[in-house]
Scaffold this active site. Structure first.
Site, PDB file in Angstrom:
ATOM      1  N   ASP A 290       0.862  -1.170   0.000  1.00  0.00           N
ATOM      2  CA  ASP A 290       0.000   0.000   0.000  1.00  0.00           C
ATOM      3  C   ASP A 290       0.909   1.234   0.000  1.00  0.00           C
ATOM      4  OD1 ASP A 290      -2.243   1.757   0.502  1.00  0.00           O
ATOM      5  OD2 ASP A 290      -1.564   1.817   2.590  1.00  0.00           O
TER       6      ASP A 290
ATOM      7  N   ASP B 156      -0.352   5.067   0.480  1.00  0.00           N
ATOM      8  CA  ASP B 156      -0.762   6.089   1.449  1.00  0.00           C
ATOM      9  C   ASP B 156      -0.653   5.604   2.887  1.00  0.00           C
ATOM     10  OD1 ASP B 156      -1.393   8.410   0.007  1.00  0.00           O
ATOM     11  OD2 ASP B 156      -3.288   7.530  -0.667  1.00  0.00           O
TER      12      ASP B 156
ATOM     13  N   SER C 219      -7.405   4.973   4.077  1.00  0.00           N
ATOM     14  CA  SER C 219      -6.906   5.612   5.295  1.00  0.00           C
ATOM     15  C   SER C 219      -7.314   7.079   5.370  1.00  0.00           C
ATOM     16  CB  SER C 219      -5.395   5.446   5.406  1.00  0.00           C
ATOM     17  OG  SER C 219      -4.771   5.683   4.173  1.00  0.00           O
TER      18      SER C 219
ATOM     19  N   ASP D 184      -2.305  -0.421   5.785  1.00  0.00           N
ATOM     20  CA  ASP D 184      -2.771   0.192   7.037  1.00  0.00           C
ATOM     21  C   ASP D 184      -4.267   0.425   7.097  1.00  0.00           C
ATOM     22  OD1 ASP D 184      -2.624   2.355   5.062  1.00  0.00           O
ATOM     23  OD2 ASP D 184      -3.213   3.597   6.767  1.00  0.00           O
TER      24      ASP D 184
HETATM   25 MG    MG Z   1      -3.148   3.317   3.218  1.00  0.00          MG
END
Ligand code: MG
Length: 250
Positions: A8, A10, A170, A205
């Site tokens: 990922d 970001d 996120s 995340d």
């Molecule tokens: Mg992310």
């Protein structure tokens, strides 16, 4: 055995300030222990190309939350892909941007939706905090829209009823066709299995990373996301340390 790592971007590989340089040692370490890097992000192709260039890599790029997969021509698995776009083989998994825009435009006023397509470049900068040169790249959409703001959440149901996938990342809400990061990651794994055995890792995340965690051999969560089957780490550097400790080739 091919070792694939889905990253990922970001708030995983790329931090709050969007600068690529902190990611450089991460990428170098992963390559030194024999991992093939695959970007898997809600970011556009143009944004991912920016980071790939800065990091001096030429990865397979899963763009816009699984909307499409861009495979560099010289990658061994590009032989399995018929459609070409510029220097890439392309697999389209989601819907074309114009179709998603049409659905959003119909309900934008009712829910005060703001997204790339109905925002000026200045507004994009304000919503995202992106520097203007990255905001311009982010606005180049192929397969998804990103909702920055809204006055009520009723639009999520409506869009899902119309067959669209609505995912919380996120930072923002992404709208795509019937696809996600997991469907795209599985496709990349299957392509590699036509050539070799595969060991796969994913690092992310956000809630939108969960589908990719579901399809890999090892899931590593960065930050506080709750996903039971994952290894939890503080940040991507710790994630890579974990990988190095456990999977260094002997
Ligand atoms: Mg992310």
């Amino acid at each position: 055995m091919v070792r694939l790592i889905f990253l990922d971007l970001d708030k995983t590989l790329i931090g709050e300030d969007y600068t690529p340089s902190p990611a450089l040692p991460i990428i170098e370490k992963l390559q030194s222990i024999g991992f093939k890097i695959v970007f898997n992000s809600s970011k556009s192709l143009a944004e991912q190309e920016f980071y790939a260039n800065k990091l001096k890599i030429n990865p397979i790029m899963i763009v816009e939350n699984g909307g499409g997969i861009f495979i560099p021509k010289d990658d061994p698995v590009s032989q399995f892909v018929n459609e070409r776009e510029g220097k890439y083989g392309v697999l389209k998994l989601g819907l074309d941007y114009s179709l998603i825009r049409r659905e959003l435009d119909q309900i934008a006023d009712e829910f005060c939706l703001k997204y790339y397509g109905n925002s000026t470049l200045e507004e994009v900068v304000r919503f995202t905090g992106l520097p203007i040169y990255l905001a311009r790249l982010a606005a180049m959409r192929h397969f998804s829209e990103t909702i920055f703001s809204y006055c009520s959440t009723g639009f999520i149901e409506i869009l899902r009823d119309r067959g669209l996938t609505v995912m919380k990342g996120s930072r923002f809400i992404t709208v795509t066709g019937k696809t996600d990061k997991g469907k795209a990651a599985r496709t990349v794994i299957e392509l590699h299995k036509r050539l070799d055995e595969v060991f796969s890792v994913a690092v992310g995340d956000g809630e939108n990373d969960v589908p990719m965690f579901d399809v890999v051999d090892l899931a590593i969560v960065v930050g506080g996301l709750d996903y039971k089957e994952a290894v939890a780490t503080a940040d991507v550097a710790a994630a890579v340390d974990f990988i190095e400790t456990n999977f260094k080739r002997r």
